[in-house]
Design an enzyme around this catalytic site. Structure first.
Site, PDB file in Angstrom:
ATOM      1  CB  THR A   1      -0.950   0.018   1.208  1.00 19.25           C
ATOM      2  OG1 THR A   1      -0.188  -0.157   2.412  1.00 19.25           O
ATOM      3  CG2 THR A   1      -1.973  -1.101   1.106  1.00 19.25           C
ATOM      4  CB  CYS A   2       4.020   2.251   1.586  1.00 20.11           C
ATOM      5  SG  CYS A   2       5.025   0.789   1.321  1.00 20.11           S
ATOM      6  CG  PHE A   3       6.094   1.026  -2.579  1.00 17.63           C
ATOM      7  CD1 PHE A   3       6.903   2.141  -2.453  1.00 17.63           C
ATOM      8  CD2 PHE A   3       6.395  -0.095  -1.834  1.00 17.63           C
ATOM      9  CE1 PHE A   3       8.011   2.126  -1.617  1.00 17.63           C
ATOM     10  CE2 PHE A   3       7.495  -0.125  -0.992  1.00 17.63           C
ATOM     11  CZ  PHE A   3       8.305   0.994  -0.881  1.00 17.63           C
TER      12      PHE A   3
END
EC number: 2.3.2.26
Length: 546
Positions: free
Chosen positions: A512-514
């Site tokens: 999710t962070c990317f």
């Protein structure tokens, strides 16, 4: 009445799990019974031949993070259990905090008062396997919704069907009849928030279940639904606005809001009243089938449901700190960092050290107590840091919605229920996708990528929204489309499909962070669809399913 043989290895007073009436239940072995002997227990079953609902069965094949609810036959409570890799119940969690398997659930104990302004509560985090909830709904001491109805609703495969049944239960079994009283909410548009708080916070919990009619002062209009929709949208949009001070954008997704730990400083008025008010607004919106104009970080939806939170839930609100904590496990000697059991908070340019445990400033972090340090950080960042605000939010929410009624939904479905199914333009999504790994050379022409987009087009609205949640941590779509999808640094970070070998992972996995999905190269479109649906159901994020 059911009869079952006690499995081998089960000791007296030990719990074991089994399937009865198509439903997973939790049975306690009597003190005078040994393995091989038979025990009997009772389960209520559905009556009513004309009911077209599925048979009673809490379907937990869609197990998320390894945790699922089961029915405790001793008192018909829903209890969380963890399933191991073989699909068996794990009743012996590790005594040491484990960032992959340990889970905690919030516990909210109501303390006093019947008036909206007087009822208080005590909020805490405890082991998920010791957490339980009621399985039926009572009003004025009378059971109005029993566990078989809730279980049947949960079993419905389509989100839209579960949502419809939920609204029917609210409307037909919980809503106060018009003839027994209804509410007129009169507000001034230029003083919308102030007037709304005064009106809503003066109401009793019974009033929250009455029919409301809205009027904007000095404006001609009859509330046939449009004014109510406008009121919920305007009020919730204001409260979720970062400039107001109650919420801040999360690090990994600018659309997923987290509670501002310094809301008391940012909002010098009584900030806790705002959180209680927001909880009531959210609960009333859910009760009436209205939507709110805001999305929250994943662990807040979990707290509303009493769903287990895990260490990986730290990643969305603060991905950098989450990775820093994880990296401590790779060190040969953590004492070289000279850490103690404190966390440094920064508010308006001023730093202050917060003790994570009593006397934490005097406790050095060592290899031996590193699990306790990780657990203390986990508890602090997911609850203790904002406990007063979260307590008020939950108290307000449950002034309207009975907690057992929400057990039919998971945390992803709750977000969709509260904020609505987004309009997802697949063409726009596809046009703003990057291709990496094994897909980098051929891009959208790669066979696996073609299959992926065909499957996405075949998904219904709810499945596409869950795919977006899986990838970015929120079902929210930027107003200007996927071309301005943001990453954890606030900059544009487009959706990415990264091709990997099946040896690396059997299932698609999300980062999710990317805003990225690692997609194995499958041999057929059917295999891709099957594995993707399993990944969405189990919320696989950044690790493999063994």
């Amino acid at each position: 009445m059911f009869e079952v043989v006690v499995p081998a290895g089960v000791q007296p007073n030990q719990q074991f799990s089994l399937i009865a009436n198509g439903q997973r239940v939790l049975v306690t072995c009597p003190p005078n019974v040994s393995p091989g002997q038979k025990v009997r227990f009772e389960l209520p079953i559905r009556n009513g031949k004309d009911d077209d609902s599925p048979a009673v069965h809490l379907d937990y094949e869609d197990i998320k993070d390894g945790w699922c609810r089961t029915l405790r036959v001793t008192d018909y409570k829903f209890q969380w259990i963890r399933m191991d890799e073989d699909g068996e119940i794990d009743l012996t969690p590790s005594p040491v905090f484990d960032i992959k398997h340990s889970a905690l659930t919030r516990r909210l104990v109501f303390l006093q008062g019947n008036d909206a302004r007087m009822r208080t509560g005590k909020l805490s985090l405890g082991p998920a396997n010791e957490s339980w909830s009621d399985s039926s709904v009572h009003v004025d001491g009378k059971e109005v919704i029993n566990y078989t109805e809730i279980a049947a609703a949960q079993q419905r495969p389509r989100f839209e069907d579960k949502s419809r049944v939920f609204q029917e239960m609210c409307r037909e079994k919980l809503r106060v009849d018009w003839s027994e009283g209804h509410m007129r909410v009169l507000v001034r548009r230029q003083h919308l928030l102030h007037d709304s708080i005064d009106a809503v916070m003066s109401l009793s919990r019974d009033d929250m279940r009455k029919i409301w009619r809205f009027e904007f002062m000095s404006e001609v209009g009859v509330d046939a639904g449009g004014l109510a929709r406008e009121w919920f949208e305007l009020v919730s949009k204001k409260l979720f606005d970062p400039d107001f001070g109650l919420f801040l954008p999360s690090a990994t997704n600018q659309m997923a809001m987290r509670i501002n730990p310094d809301s008391e400083l940012a909002c010098p008025e009584d900030h806790l009243i705002y959180f209680r008010f927001l909880g009531r607004v959210m609960g009333k919106a859910l009760f009436d089938g209205q939507l709110i104009a805001g999305h929250m970080v994943r662990h807040l939806y979990k707290h509303i449901l009493g769903w287990p939170v895990m260490f990986e839930d730290l990643e969305i609100p603060d991905e950098e700190y989450y990775n820093n904590l994880k990296s401590l496990l790779d060190l040969d000697n953590v004492e070289d960092l000279c850490l103690n059991f404190t966390f440094t908070e920064t508010a308006f340019g001023v730093n202050r050290d917060v003790e994570l445990v009593e006397g934490g400033e005097e406790i050095d972090v060592t290899n031996d107590n590193l699990p306790e340090f990780l657990e203390a950080n986990f508890k602090y960042h997911l609850m203790d840091r904002v406990k007063p605000q979260l307590t008020e939010l939950l108290l307000g929410f449950y002034d309207v919605i009975p907690e057992p009624l929400l057990t039919m939904f998971d945390f992803q479905e709750l977000e969709l229920l509260m904020s609505g199914l987004p309009e997802i333009d697949v063409d726009d999504w596809m046009a703003n996708t990057l291709y990496q790994g094994q897909f980098e050379r051929r891009g959208a022409m790669h066979k696996s990528c073609q299959w992926f987009w065909e499957v996405v087009r075949e998904f219904d609205h709810a499945e596409r929204a869950k795919l977006l949640q899986f990838t970015t941590g929120s079902s929210g779509v930027p107003a200007r489309g996927f071309s301005v999808l943001q990453g954890n640094d606030g900059n544009i970070k487009k959706f990415a499909l990264s091709g990997i070998r099946k040896e690396q992972s059997l299932f698609p996995r999300a980062h999710t962070c990317f805003n990225r999905i690692d997609l194995p190269c499958y041999s057929s479109k059917e295999e891709l669809r099957e594995k993707l649906k399993i990944a969405l159901a189990t919320s696989v994020t950044g690790f493999d399913i063994e």
